[in-house]
Write a protein that holds these residues in place. Structure first.
Motif, PDB file in Angstrom:
ATOM      1  N   THR A 118       0.837  -1.212   0.000  1.00 33.20           N
ATOM      2  CA  THR A 118       0.000   0.000   0.000  1.00 33.20           C
ATOM      3  C   THR A 118       0.869   1.259   0.000  1.00 33.20           C
ATOM      4  OG1 THR A 118      -0.099  -0.064   2.432  1.00 33.20           O
ATOM      5  CG2 THR A 118      -1.894  -1.134   1.216  1.00 33.20           C
ATOM      6  N   LYS A 119       2.174   1.092  -0.213  1.00 27.16           N
ATOM      7  CA  LYS A 119       3.111   2.212  -0.127  1.00 27.16           C
ATOM      8  C   LYS A 119       3.199   2.923  -1.472  1.00 27.16           C
ATOM      9  CE  LYS A 119       7.589   3.392   1.846  1.00 27.16           C
ATOM     10  NZ  LYS A 119       8.741   2.862   2.618  1.00 27.16           N
ATOM     11  N   LEU A 120       2.545   4.075  -1.567  1.00 22.54           N
ATOM     12  CA  LEU A 120       2.538   4.838  -2.806  1.00 22.54           C
ATOM     13  C   LEU A 120       3.892   5.506  -3.030  1.00 22.54           C
ATOM     14  CD1 LEU A 120      -0.974   6.522  -2.529  1.00 22.54           C
ATOM     15  CD2 LEU A 120      -0.322   4.678  -4.094  1.00 22.54           C
ATOM     16  N   ARG A 121       4.385   5.396  -4.244  1.00 23.96           N
ATOM     17  CA  ARG A 121       5.638   6.048  -4.632  1.00 23.96           C
ATOM     18  C   ARG A 121       5.380   6.716  -5.980  1.00 23.96           C
ATOM     19  NH1 ARG A 121      10.314   3.737  -1.834  1.00 23.96           N
ATOM     20  NH2 ARG A 121       9.761   1.865  -0.657  1.00 23.96           N
ATOM     21  N   GLY A 122       4.490   7.717  -5.963  1.00 26.07           N
ATOM     22  CA  GLY A 122       4.045   8.326  -7.208  1.00 26.07           C
ATOM     23  C   GLY A 122       4.704   9.664  -7.499  1.00 26.07           C
ATOM     24  N   GLY A 123       4.356  10.206  -8.652  1.00 25.04           N
ATOM     25  CA  GLY A 123       4.826  11.529  -9.026  1.00 25.04           C
ATOM     26  C   GLY A 123       5.953  11.500 -10.027  1.00 25.04           C
ATOM     27  N   ALA A 125       8.670  13.251 -10.094  1.00 18.92           N
ATOM     28  CA  ALA A 125      10.021  13.317  -9.522  1.00 18.92           C
ATOM     29  C   ALA A 125      10.563  11.918  -9.257  1.00 18.92           C
ATOM     30  CB  ALA A 125      10.002  14.142  -8.238  1.00 18.92           C
ATOM     31  N   GLN A 126       9.719  11.043  -8.696  1.00 17.73           N
ATOM     32  CA  GLN A 126      10.192   9.689  -8.410  1.00 17.73           C
ATOM     33  C   GLN A 126      10.409   8.893  -9.694  1.00 17.73           C
ATOM     34  OE1 GLN A 126       9.445   7.411  -5.069  1.00 17.73           O
ATOM     35  NE2 GLN A 126       8.217   8.916  -3.990  1.00 17.73           N
ATOM     36  N   ALA A 127       9.557   9.113 -10.696  1.00 12.67           N
ATOM     37  CA  ALA A 127       9.761   8.436 -11.977  1.00 12.67           C
ATOM     38  C   ALA A 127      11.076   8.894 -12.609  1.00 12.67           C
ATOM     39  CB  ALA A 127       8.594   8.712 -12.916  1.00 12.67           C
ATOM     40  N   TYR A 164      20.592   4.479  -3.346  1.00 12.25           N
ATOM     41  CA  TYR A 164      19.524   4.425  -2.342  1.00 12.25           C
ATOM     42  C   TYR A 164      19.324   5.794  -1.703  1.00 12.25           C
ATOM     43  CZ  TYR A 164      17.960  -0.413  -1.398  1.00 12.25           C
ATOM     44  OH  TYR A 164      17.340  -1.645  -1.433  1.00 12.25           O
ATOM     45  N   TRP A 165      20.411   6.558  -1.617  1.00 13.11           N
ATOM     46  CA  TRP A 165      20.370   7.816  -0.872  1.00 13.11           C
ATOM     47  C   TRP A 165      20.302   9.045  -1.754  1.00 13.11           C
ATOM     48  CZ3 TRP A 165      19.856   8.430   4.350  1.00 13.11           C
ATOM     49  CH2 TRP A 165      19.854   7.238   5.086  1.00 13.11           C
ATOM     50  N   PHE A 166      20.821   9.009  -2.969  1.00  4.09           N
ATOM     51  CA  PHE A 166      20.784  10.243  -3.755  1.00  4.09           C
ATOM     52  C   PHE A 166      19.600  10.312  -4.708  1.00  4.09           C
ATOM     53  CE2 PHE A 166      23.258   7.964  -7.104  1.00  4.09           C
ATOM     54  CZ  PHE A 166      22.651   8.461  -8.257  1.00  4.09           C
ATOM     55  N   THR A 167      18.826   9.212  -4.846  1.00  2.56           N
ATOM     56  CA  THR A 167      17.624   9.259  -5.680  1.00  2.56           C
ATOM     57  C   THR A 167      16.373   9.316  -4.811  1.00  2.56           C
ATOM     58  OG1 THR A 167      17.396   6.839  -5.808  1.00  2.56           O
ATOM     59  CG2 THR A 167      18.767   7.907  -7.478  1.00  2.56           C
ATOM     60  N   ALA A 168      15.373  10.059  -5.279  1.00  6.66           N
ATOM     61  CA  ALA A 168      14.133  10.217  -4.515  1.00  6.66           C
ATOM     62  C   ALA A 168      13.354   8.915  -4.397  1.00  6.66           C
ATOM     63  CB  ALA A 168      13.257  11.279  -5.190  1.00  6.66           C
ATOM     64  N   SER A 169      13.617   7.981  -5.303  1.00  5.43           N
ATOM     65  CA  SER A 169      12.878   6.716  -5.334  1.00  5.43           C
ATOM     66  C   SER A 169      13.556   5.616  -4.533  1.00  5.43           C
ATOM     67  CB  SER A 169      12.750   6.244  -6.782  1.00  5.43           C
ATOM     68  OG  SER A 169      14.033   6.039  -7.346  1.00  5.43           O
ATOM     69  N   THR A 170      14.724   5.880  -3.983  1.00  8.74           N
ATOM     70  CA  THR A 170      15.612   4.893  -3.335  1.00  8.74           C
ATOM     71  C   THR A 170      16.079   3.818  -4.304  1.00  8.74           C
ATOM     72  OG1 THR A 170      13.876   3.426  -2.435  1.00  8.74           O
ATOM     73  CG2 THR A 170      14.580   5.291  -1.057  1.00  8.74           C
ATOM     74  N   PHE A 187       8.429  -2.193   4.550  1.00 12.90           N
ATOM     75  CA  PHE A 187       9.235  -0.978   4.385  1.00 12.90           C
ATOM     76  C   PHE A 187       9.707  -0.795   2.946  1.00 12.90           C
ATOM     77  CE2 PHE A 187      13.388   1.180   4.456  1.00 12.90           C
ATOM     78  CZ  PHE A 187      13.057   2.353   5.125  1.00 12.90           C
ATOM     79  N   ALA A 188      10.045  -1.879   2.275  1.00 13.73           N
ATOM     80  CA  ALA A 188      10.617  -1.804   0.934  1.00 13.73           C
ATOM     81  C   ALA A 188       9.577  -1.980  -0.167  1.00 13.73           C
ATOM     82  CB  ALA A 188      11.710  -2.855   0.774  1.00 13.73           C
ATOM     83  N   GLY A 189       8.305  -1.963   0.172  1.00 10.37           N
ATOM     84  CA  GLY A 189       7.266  -2.212  -0.815  1.00 10.37           C
ATOM     85  C   GLY A 189       6.974  -1.025  -1.709  1.00 10.37           C
ATOM     86  N   ILE A 190       6.193  -1.286  -2.749  1.00  9.78           N
ATOM     87  CA  ILE A 190       5.703  -0.242  -3.650  1.00  9.78           C
ATOM     88  C   ILE A 190       4.299  -0.630  -4.073  1.00  9.78           C
ATOM     89  CG2 ILE A 190       6.869  -1.394  -5.592  1.00  9.78           C
ATOM     90  CD1 ILE A 190       6.959   1.330  -7.007  1.00  9.78           C
ATOM     91  N   ALA A 191       3.377   0.309  -4.000  1.00  6.61           N
ATOM     92  CA  ALA A 191       1.994   0.020  -4.386  1.00  6.61           C
ATOM     93  C   ALA A 191       1.933  -0.357  -5.862  1.00  6.61           C
ATOM     94  CB  ALA A 191       1.114   1.243  -4.125  1.00  6.61           C
ATOM     95  N   PRO A 192       1.115  -1.341  -6.225  1.00  5.74           N
ATOM     96  CA  PRO A 192       1.013  -1.736  -7.631  1.00  5.74           C
ATOM     97  C   PRO A 192       0.684  -0.576  -8.564  1.00  5.74           C
ATOM     98  CG  PRO A 192      -0.048  -3.372  -6.243  1.00  5.74           C
ATOM     99  CD  PRO A 192       0.331  -2.235  -5.335  1.00  5.74           C
ATOM    100  N   SER A 193      -0.081   0.393  -8.095  1.00  6.45           N
ATOM    101  CA  SER A 193      -0.422   1.533  -8.944  1.00  6.45           C
ATOM    102  C   SER A 193       0.784   2.412  -9.255  1.00  6.45           C
ATOM    103  CB  SER A 193      -1.512   2.378  -8.275  1.00  6.45           C
ATOM    104  OG  SER A 193      -1.062   2.884  -7.028  1.00  6.45           O
ATOM    105  N   SER A 194       1.816   2.339  -8.430  1.00  6.39           N
ATOM    106  CA  SER A 194       3.024   3.121  -8.656  1.00  6.39           C
ATOM    107  C   SER A 194       4.041   2.395  -9.529  1.00  6.39           C
ATOM    108  CB  SER A 194       3.692   3.464  -7.315  1.00  6.39           C
ATOM    109  OG  SER A 194       2.838   4.202  -6.470  1.00  6.39           O
ATOM    110  N   ALA A 195       3.889   1.083  -9.666  1.00  2.88           N
ATOM    111  CA  ALA A 195       4.902   0.271 -10.346  1.00  2.88           C
ATOM    112  C   ALA A 195       5.045   0.567 -11.839  1.00  2.88           C
ATOM    113  CB  ALA A 195       4.609  -1.207 -10.116  1.00  2.88           C
ATOM    114  N   PRO A 196       3.951   0.757 -12.623  1.00  3.70           N
ATOM    115  CA  PRO A 196       4.137   0.948 -14.065  1.00  3.70           C
ATOM    116  C   PRO A 196       5.031   2.132 -14.423  1.00  3.70           C
ATOM    117  CG  PRO A 196       1.855   0.406 -13.594  1.00  3.70           C
ATOM    118  CD  PRO A 196       2.516   0.623 -12.265  1.00  3.70           C
ATOM    119  N   ALA A 197       4.879   3.254 -13.730  1.00  5.36           N
ATOM    120  CA  ALA A 197       5.719   4.418 -14.024  1.00  5.36           C
ATOM    121  C   ALA A 197       7.178   4.125 -13.711  1.00  5.36           C
ATOM    122  CB  ALA A 197       5.234   5.627 -13.230  1.00  5.36           C
ATOM    123  N   PHE A 198       7.415   3.404 -12.620  1.00  5.67           N
ATOM    124  CA  PHE A 198       8.792   3.031 -12.264  1.00  5.67           C
ATOM    125  C   PHE A 198       9.394   2.144 -13.357  1.00  5.67           C
ATOM    126  CE2 PHE A 198      10.089   3.633  -7.618  1.00  5.67           C
ATOM    127  CZ  PHE A 198       9.342   4.786  -7.466  1.00  5.67           C
TER     128      PHE A 198
END
Length: 223
Positions: A118-123, A125-127, A164-170, A187-198
């Protein structure tokens, strides 16, 4: 020494599984021990992942190339370092191994095996961070393997530790890792809705690195 296709695929699957067991397991452990300090949890996750990458590449590199990453496999095909027929078999094995590694981490820590993050990593900047992260990873592989091939494993581990430290996405920097981490609400998860952009960003970064370093590393033919 030449290894059979079966051995290469097992190496890719097993390496991917061990990598994700480290990523997810160290994230869970870090979060449990950090007492709410996210920076400390991330540091633990970082050091374990970087160290494991070095060891896994040393272990499996001579067998399969130790890609553990469909974006790296794509670049290898484009550079004619891996035949298409074998390359098509790598990504499914990488993804399957990565998922098994996630489940193994859940089992080790007494968590439900089947989860969805359920961990959203959107936007944007992260892409964009994933473009940069994957560009740097592929650049490290191509540049170091060209001039100091014996140092490639160390270079990859050190680069991911830094990223891991210099990118906004880790720095996921890996489509198989991204898909597998969507199956861990940790802690290290990513929501499925955020995965396609990554994943799209990762392939873009890999292709940019392949193009730029293909030119940079090409010997000059004129004096």
């Amino acid at each position: 020494m030449t290894f059979s296709v079966a051995r290469r695929l097992v190496a890719e699957g097993l390496g991917s599984a061990l990598l994700l067991a480290v990523v997810i397991g160290s994230g869970i452990m870090g979060q449990r021990l950090a007492g709410g300090n996210v920076a400390i949890a991330l540091l633990g996750n970082t050091l374990a992942t970087g160290a494991a990458l070095v060891v896994l590449i040393w272990m499996f590199g001579p067998i399969s190339g130790a890609h553990f990453n469909p974006a790296v496999t794509l670049v290898a095909v484009l550079r004619h370092d891996l035949p298409w027929r074998l390359a098509l078999a790598y990504p499914p094995v990488q993804v399957a191994g990565a998922v098994l590694g996630v489940w193994a981490a859940h089992a080790m820590f007494g968590q439900p095996i089947l989860q969805v993050s359920t961990k959203l990593r959107g936007g944007g900047a992260q892409a964009f961070a994933e473009v940069v992260a994957t560009f740097g990873l592929v650049a490290a592989i191509l540049g170091v393997s060209r001039f100091r091939p014996e140092s490639t494993a160390m270079a990859v581990g050190l680069y991911i530790t830094a990223a891991y430290w210099f990118t906004a996405s880790t720095s996921f920097a890996n489509p198989a890792v991204t898909l597998a981490r969507a199956l861990s609400d940790s802690f290290a998860g990513i929501a499925p809705s955020s995965a396609p952009a990554f994943i799209l960003a990762q392939f873009v970064g890999a292709l940019l690195a392949a193009g730029i370093f293909g030119w940079l590393l090409k010997p000059d033919t004129t004096p």
